[in-house]
Design a protein around this motif. Structure first.
Motif, short mmCIF file in Angstrom:
data_model
loop_
_atom_site.label_atom_id
_atom_site.label_comp_id
_atom_site.label_asym_id
_atom_site.label_seq_id
_atom_site.Cartn_x
_atom_site.Cartn_y
_atom_site.Cartn_z
N GLU A 301 0.85 -1.18 0.00
CA GLU A 301 0.00 0.00 0.00
C GLU A 301 0.89 1.24 0.00
OE1 GLU A 301 -2.60 -0.14 3.31
OE2 GLU A 301 -3.73 -1.89 2.58
N LEU A 302 0.40 2.26 -0.69
CA LEU A 302 1.16 3.50 -0.79
C LEU A 302 0.79 4.44 0.36
CD1 LEU A 302 0.95 4.30 -4.61
CD2 LEU A 302 2.84 3.25 -3.36
N THR A 303 1.81 5.04 0.94
CA THR A 303 1.59 6.14 1.89
C THR A 303 1.95 7.42 1.14
OG1 THR A 303 2.21 4.69 3.73
CG2 THR A 303 2.21 7.06 4.15
N GLU A 304 0.95 8.02 0.54
CA GLU A 304 1.20 9.11 -0.39
C GLU A 304 1.40 10.44 0.32
OE1 GLU A 304 -2.09 8.94 -3.07
OE2 GLU A 304 -1.13 7.45 -4.36
N GLU A 305 2.32 11.22 -0.23
CA GLU A 305 2.58 12.57 0.23
C GLU A 305 3.16 13.36 -0.93
OE1 GLU A 305 5.92 12.97 2.87
OE2 GLU A 305 6.51 10.90 2.46
N VAL A 306 3.20 14.65 -0.80
CA VAL A 306 3.78 15.50 -1.84
C VAL A 306 5.30 15.48 -1.67
CG1 VAL A 306 3.88 17.81 -2.81
CG2 VAL A 306 1.73 16.95 -1.88
N ILE A 307 6.00 15.06 -2.70
CA ILE A 307 7.45 14.89 -2.61
C ILE A 307 8.13 15.57 -3.79
CG2 ILE A 307 7.30 12.73 -1.34
CD1 ILE A 307 7.74 11.24 -3.93
N ASP A 308 9.41 15.83 -3.60
CA ASP A 308 10.27 16.38 -4.65
C ASP A 308 11.17 15.26 -5.14
OD1 ASP A 308 11.93 17.72 -6.30
OD2 ASP A 308 12.48 19.29 -4.88
N LEU A 309 10.88 14.76 -6.35
CA LEU A 309 11.62 13.62 -6.87
C LEU A 309 13.08 13.98 -7.11
CD1 LEU A 309 11.25 10.69 -7.69
CD2 LEU A 309 10.69 11.44 -10.01
N ALA A 310 13.34 15.20 -7.50
CA ALA A 310 14.73 15.61 -7.71
C ALA A 310 15.52 15.57 -6.40
CB ALA A 310 14.77 17.02 -8.31
#
Length: 498
Positions: A301-310
């Motif tokens: 399961e994903l624990t989604e959040e706003v992230i900066d892939l760079a």
């Protein structure tokens, strides 16, 4: 056999369809021939001859007994003769079933004789005998002409009768062929119906067999799903149970190596270090197996959040800078385009980046270079590209690298032993984020791996707000200086690769 039956049926049907208008035309010709040979001209010629005879009889009676009655009879029969002449049909007449008897030259001669008699009618008052004698002669001449007309009508009717007989003859022949074609059509239809019945029975039998096979395949699929789930559950349980003693081994080896239990000799320190490294590798393997089994079982399961892939890429390169240095490689990060933030599971995406970077380090020889980039794709998604100048992969071998426990046979791969779980795990984690992964590689030149996240995971308004990490220092990013930085072009979009 079915094809030949269809050909026979089609040929017969086409012949019947094309011959039907011909038969209709022949029937119309027969109808016209029957009307033409029905004796209509005989009737007109007979009526004219009868009136001429009556006129002659009236003239003879007038010679024998002159009286007002006989004179009136002559006039009446003369008018009737003219009437018959005027009503004779012509070629342009609507009575198309006649042969245009009025156009015969003898008719004009008869008319001339009757007109002469009509012109001399006033002589009945003064010179009756002379008129009657001359009139009888003229009517006799007209009757001779009428006889010639009768002969021509008979000859023409005989010709029409012969033509009608010829039409009937050919019509019988055509009708015979038509009947033969109709019989062949019926037989073809019967044959097709017979074959259709047999085919239908065969199809029913095949349907039953397919239904039985489908049932067997469904059962086999369900059994395979259960077996795969049992395998995944087994691996997850076993991996989980193995973690506890491994953690103890790692902890105690660290304590021994740190001198908590007293000083160690050099040989003892070496052995304790080997135990610690082996335990760490085993724990990493067990973690990979556990993650892969969870993916296959659908339990991740994903624990989604706003992230900066760079930022995740920079953290991964920073943490693995020692491995990059020991491998003698140059690493470069291209994130100048400031890609937008994405919605995802930061630890899992970090695991993806770590595996891709570790693979690039493992299969790139001393002096090579690695370039990682994060950019926005043309459709609004985000692309992560990891490019290296390593040994590359053959085109036919690319599908194998995404299968668990599969490894490509090469000298470099044999030198760096692995479990073959890294890329399958990467693929599963990327697909868990609704993304895709593509590989473009040329043996001896290098490999580019592109991970693409869909546009619906991109947050254009939000910028990188993920966990903060140290930026990659200059030494870690450019171990061999900037000379090799230009060896890479900007990675292409995922749909540019295979």
């Amino acid at each position: 056999m079915i094809k030949s039956g269809k050909v026979v049926w089609a040929v017969c049907f086409i012949l019947l369809l094309s011959s039907t208008p011909l038969l209709v035309r022949d029937l119309l010709q027969i109808e016209r021939a029957v009307e033409q040979t029905s004796g209509a001209d005989f009737w007109y010629e007979g009526q004219l001859k009868r009136e001429l005879l009556r006129l002659k009889v009236a003239l003879i009676e007038a010679k024998l007994s002159r009286g007002e009655a006989t004179i009136a009879a002559i006039r009446r029969h003369l008018d009737l003769a003219f009437s018959r002449l005027n009503t004779l049909p012509r070629n342009k007449s609507s009575a198309w079933h006649t042969q245009g008897i009025a156009d015969l030259p003898e008719i004009d001669l008869i008319r001339a004789e009757l007109e002469s008699v009509d012109a001399e009618m006033p002589l009945l008052e003064t010179r009756a005998s002379e008129f009657l004698d001359d009139a009888v002669l003229r009517i006799d001449a007209a009757m001779e002409h009428s006889q010639a007309v009768a002969i021509k009508v008979v000859a023409r009717q005989n010709l029409l009768t012969g033509q009608m007989q010829a039409v009937f003859h050919w019509f019988r022949i055509k009708l015979s062929f038509y009947a033969a074609g109709f019989v062949a059509l019926i037989m073809g239809l019967a044959y097709l119906m017979y074959r259709h019945t047999r085919s239908e029975a065969g199809l029913r039998a095949a349907y039953h067999r397919v239904a039985e096979m489908t049932g067997g395949l469904t059962k086999a699929r369900d059994d395979a799903i259960r077996a795969n789930r049992a395998k995944s559950n087994f691996l997850a349980n076993v991996s989980h149970e193995l973690r506890t003693p491994l953690n103890a081994i790692i902890g105690f080896s660290e304590m021994l190596g740190g001198g908590y239990c007293g000083p160690l000799t050099d040989k003892q320190g070496e052995y304790v270090g080997d135990v610690h490294v082996a335990a760490q590798r085993l724990l990493s393997l067990i973690n990979d197996i556990l993650d892969l089994s969870k993916l296959e079982a659908g339990k991740h399961e994903l624990t989604e959040e706003v992230i900066d892939l760079a930022e995740i890429v920079r953290q991964s390169a920073h943490d693995m800078r020692e491995e990059i240095r020991k491998a003698g490689l140059t690493a470069e990060i291209d994130a100048a385009a400031a890609p937008p933030a994405v919605l995802g599971d930061a630890p899992k995406l970090r695991q993806v980046v770590d595996n891709l970077l570790a693979n690039a380090i493992k299969f790139t020889e001393d002096g090579g270079a690695i370039r990682m980039s994060v950019s926005q794709s043309g459709d609004g998604g985000v692309e992560l590209a990891v490019a290296d100048t390593g040994i590359g992969i053959e085109k036919d071998d690319i599908p194998k690298i995404f299968k668990p426990f599969e490894q490509i046979e090469s000298d470099r791969a044999r030198h760096h032993k692995g479990t073959g779980l890294g890329l399958p795990l990467v693929k599963g984690l990327v697909e868990l984020h609704d993304g895709t992964i593509a590989v473009n590689s040329t043996p001896g030149v290098g490999t580019v791996v592109i991970v693409k996240l869909p546009p619906d995971r991109v947050l254009p308004a939000a910028r990188g707000v993920g966990s903060n990490g140290d930026a990659v220092d200059a030494a870690a990013s450019t171990h061999r200086g900037g000379a090799d930085a230009g060896r890479f072009a900007r990675p292409r979009a995922a749909n540019d690769h295979r």
